[in-house]
Write an enzyme that holds these catalytic residues in place. Structure first.
Site, PDB file in Angstrom:
ATOM      1  N   ARG A 257       5.998 -74.959  -4.886  1.00 22.90           N
ATOM      2  CA  ARG A 257       4.000 -75.775  -4.990  1.00 22.90           C
ATOM      3  C   ARG A 257       4.553 -77.997  -4.776  1.00 22.90           C
ATOM      4  O   ARG A 257       5.777 -77.599  -5.010  1.00 22.90           O
ATOM      5  CB  ARG A 257       4.113 -75.491  -6.341  1.00 22.90           C
ATOM      6  CG  ARG A 257       4.249 -75.810  -7.705  1.00 22.90           C
ATOM      7  CD  ARG A 257       3.395 -75.071  -8.610  1.00 22.90           C
ATOM      8  NE  ARG A 257       3.121 -76.593  -9.546  1.00 22.90           N
ATOM      9  CZ  ARG A 257       2.413 -76.044 -10.951  1.00 22.90           C
ATOM     10  NH1 ARG A 257       2.514 -75.032 -11.400  1.00 22.90           N
ATOM     11  NH2 ARG A 257       2.599 -76.459 -11.824  1.00 22.90           N
ATOM     12  N   GLY A 258       3.167 -77.792  -4.704  1.00 23.36           N
ATOM     13  CA  GLY A 258       2.777 -79.562  -5.399  1.00 23.36           C
ATOM     14  C   GLY A 258       4.038 -80.195  -4.224  1.00 23.36           C
ATOM     15  O   GLY A 258       4.026 -80.691  -2.926  1.00 23.36           O
ATOM     16  N   GLU A 259       5.036 -81.191  -5.455  1.00 20.67           N
ATOM     17  CA  GLU A 259       5.822 -81.993  -4.130  1.00 20.67           C
ATOM     18  C   GLU A 259       7.075 -82.028  -4.405  1.00 20.67           C
ATOM     19  O   GLU A 259       7.552 -81.567  -2.747  1.00 20.67           O
ATOM     20  CB  GLU A 259       4.946 -83.080  -4.475  1.00 20.67           C
ATOM     21  CG  GLU A 259       6.332 -84.546  -3.666  1.00 20.67           C
ATOM     22  CD  GLU A 259       5.038 -85.626  -3.221  1.00 20.67           C
ATOM     23  OE1 GLU A 259       4.164 -85.713  -3.209  1.00 20.67           O
ATOM     24  OE2 GLU A 259       6.157 -87.341  -3.036  1.00 20.67           O
TER      25      GLU A 259
ATOM     26  N   SER B  22       8.938 -79.923  -6.108  1.00 27.53           N
ATOM     27  CA  SER B  22       9.844 -78.669  -5.858  1.00 27.53           C
ATOM     28  C   SER B  22       9.981 -78.507  -4.455  1.00 27.53           C
ATOM     29  O   SER B  22      10.855 -77.598  -4.338  1.00 27.53           O
ATOM     30  CB  SER B  22       9.306 -76.835  -6.719  1.00 27.53           C
ATOM     31  OG  SER B  22       8.277 -77.244  -6.482  1.00 27.53           O
TER      32      SER B  22
ATOM     33  N   ASP C 112       4.966 -85.963 -11.065  1.00 26.07           N
ATOM     34  CA  ASP C 112       3.897 -87.280 -10.591  1.00 26.07           C
ATOM     35  C   ASP C 112       5.274 -87.703 -11.176  1.00 26.07           C
ATOM     36  O   ASP C 112       6.229 -87.995 -11.021  1.00 26.07           O
ATOM     37  CB  ASP C 112       3.329 -87.848 -11.234  1.00 26.07           C
ATOM     38  CG  ASP C 112       1.844 -87.386 -10.042  1.00 26.07           C
ATOM     39  OD1 ASP C 112       1.997 -87.081  -9.442  1.00 26.07           O
ATOM     40  OD2 ASP C 112       0.514 -87.170 -11.298  1.00 26.07           O
TER      41      ASP C 112
END
Ligand code: TRH
Length: 379
Positions: A271-273, A275, A18
């Site tokens: 991962r996630g958003e 990166s 975030d």
């Protein structure tokens, strides 16, 4: 001039995505669009992790052209901005919302959503949502990979900087405090959530025929790797060799250094958003560990991206890529180790594909640019 003052609100739920996205956006709006940006964040420590200049005890500080404000409760009295970004549905402070409603010049109010490749994104991007009781309208802004979305964060000259770094790999590695990749050595960056499949993948690399050097920044993957290796302690700054695998424990890097790591590696686990997007700009083969959601909602998201990403890959490569990503996301160690062989064989296809994919995405207007246009149209 109206439209120049932007407030970005960010709460750190967990992890770094975030604030990673908000910090990048704030910097870009200031540097490339000449906006006056305030970034309100409730957790300065998370920001400090990838931006070491941040002073965690400071209520207000100017960094990289952005005014960083610690978002505290009660919220301090402050002027409302022309454009208000509520990141990832974090709720605006009540007093700020009331001031927006009372203002004769209503700001543009945008909820910046999470990234998804799902079809519905195109239909929801830009939709207004009138507030149930206040004279305000919030707009939903969806990042994405397709024309009808809000695009992806991409700074000006990012591709040129990437290519310049890659043209001098030894200097790039040196800048990260690492020796250059050895001959016949494949450099892999590893950023993932805790993953039951990680130990077996490391074992498969150690026993495999390919020389893999795996670079792991501080975090969950490093903790898990250290636990798997047992003795000796595997900590930041230490390297460790087992069979054909060399492991390097890196500190948590600044966002700029992390980009360099992705540019220099042959394969990136992300991962996630944020990166995940950076790996696409790195234009190298990648593996995505998606952020898991309740009721396995993330699997549909993963499927949607794979469908888009693999669309133009030859069928065997598409299958091998999908199998490996799925096994990695399900955390199935034995399947991951087995699927690695086929995934390794398609690396040349994936490399060409990653470059093509990145070029194609560069055809889209970037997210900051689209946000600026969107808000200008509403002002
Ligand atoms: O940290 P994440 O898992 O963030 C996640 C996702 O954004 C997810 O969608 C969200 O719901 C959840 O947070 C709350 O992964 P992500 O998005 O890749 O963010 C990591 C950030 O950290 C990114 O900006 C890159 C940065 N980073 C560094 O700057 N240095 C490093 O060494 C590493 C490993 C990452």
């Amino acid at each position: 001039m109206r439209g120049k003052n932007w407030d970005i609100f960010c709460t750190v739920v967990d992890n770094f995505g975030d604030i990673g996205v908000c910090w990048r956006l704030a910097r870009q709006l200031a540097a490339e669009h000449n906006m006056q940006v305030r970034l309100w964040v409730d957790d300065l420590y998370s920001l400090h992790r990838f931006c070491p200049e941040i002073q965690v005890s400071s209520e207000e500080q100017a960094q990289r052209g952005v005014l960083v404000r610690h978002w505290v409760t009660p919220f301090p009295r402050s002027e409302i901005a022309d454009v208000v970004i509520e990141a990832f549905a974090c709720e605006l402070p009540d007093s700020y919302l009331a001031a927006m409603a009372e203002s004769p010049r209503k700001p543009v109010w945008i909820n910046l959503e999470y990234l998804s490749a799902q079809d519905w994104v195109g239909n929801c991007h830009g939709l207004p949502s009138p507030h149930p009781s206040l004279p305000l309208t919030k707009y939903f802004f969806f990042p994405g990979f397709v024309e009808k979305s809000g695009g992806l964060l991409r700074e000006a000259r990012l591709v040129q900087r990437r290519d310049a770094c890659r043209a001098e790999p030894a200097a790039g590695w040196h800048g990260l405090g690492l020796p250059p990749s050895g001959p016949e050595e494949t450099s892999v960056s590893m950023f993932c959530y805790e993953n039951p499949a990680l130990p077996e993948l490391l074992d498969a690399w150690a026993a495999g025929e390919v020389r893999v050097r795996c670079l792991i920044p501080e975090g969950k993957a490093l903790i898990q790797t250290a636990a798997h290796l047992g003795h000796p302690p595997f900590q930041v700054g230490v390297s460790f060799q087992r069979g054909n695998l060399t492991l390097y424990a890196l500190p948590f890097l600044s966002q700029d250094d992390y980009d360099r790591l992705l540019w220099l590696c042959d394969l990136n686990f992300v991962r996630g958003e944020d990166s995940f997007v950076r790996a696409q700009w790195a234009a190298q083969p990648m593996v995505w560990h998606i952020y898991s959601q309740q009721d396995a909602a993330h699997i549909a998201k993963l499927d949607a991206f794979l469908a888009l990403y693999c669309e133009t890959l030859p069928a065997p490569a598409s299958l091998a890529c999908r199998d490996f990503w799925m096994a990695w996301n399900r955390g199935e160690g034995a399947t991951v180790a087995a699927a690695w062989q086929a995934f390794w064989r398609i690396q040349p296809d994936l490399k060409i594909h990653a470059a093509h994919w990145s070029r194609q995405l560069c055809g889209q207007a970037d997210l900051a640019q689209q946000l600026v246009r969107f808000s200008e149209n509403l002002l």
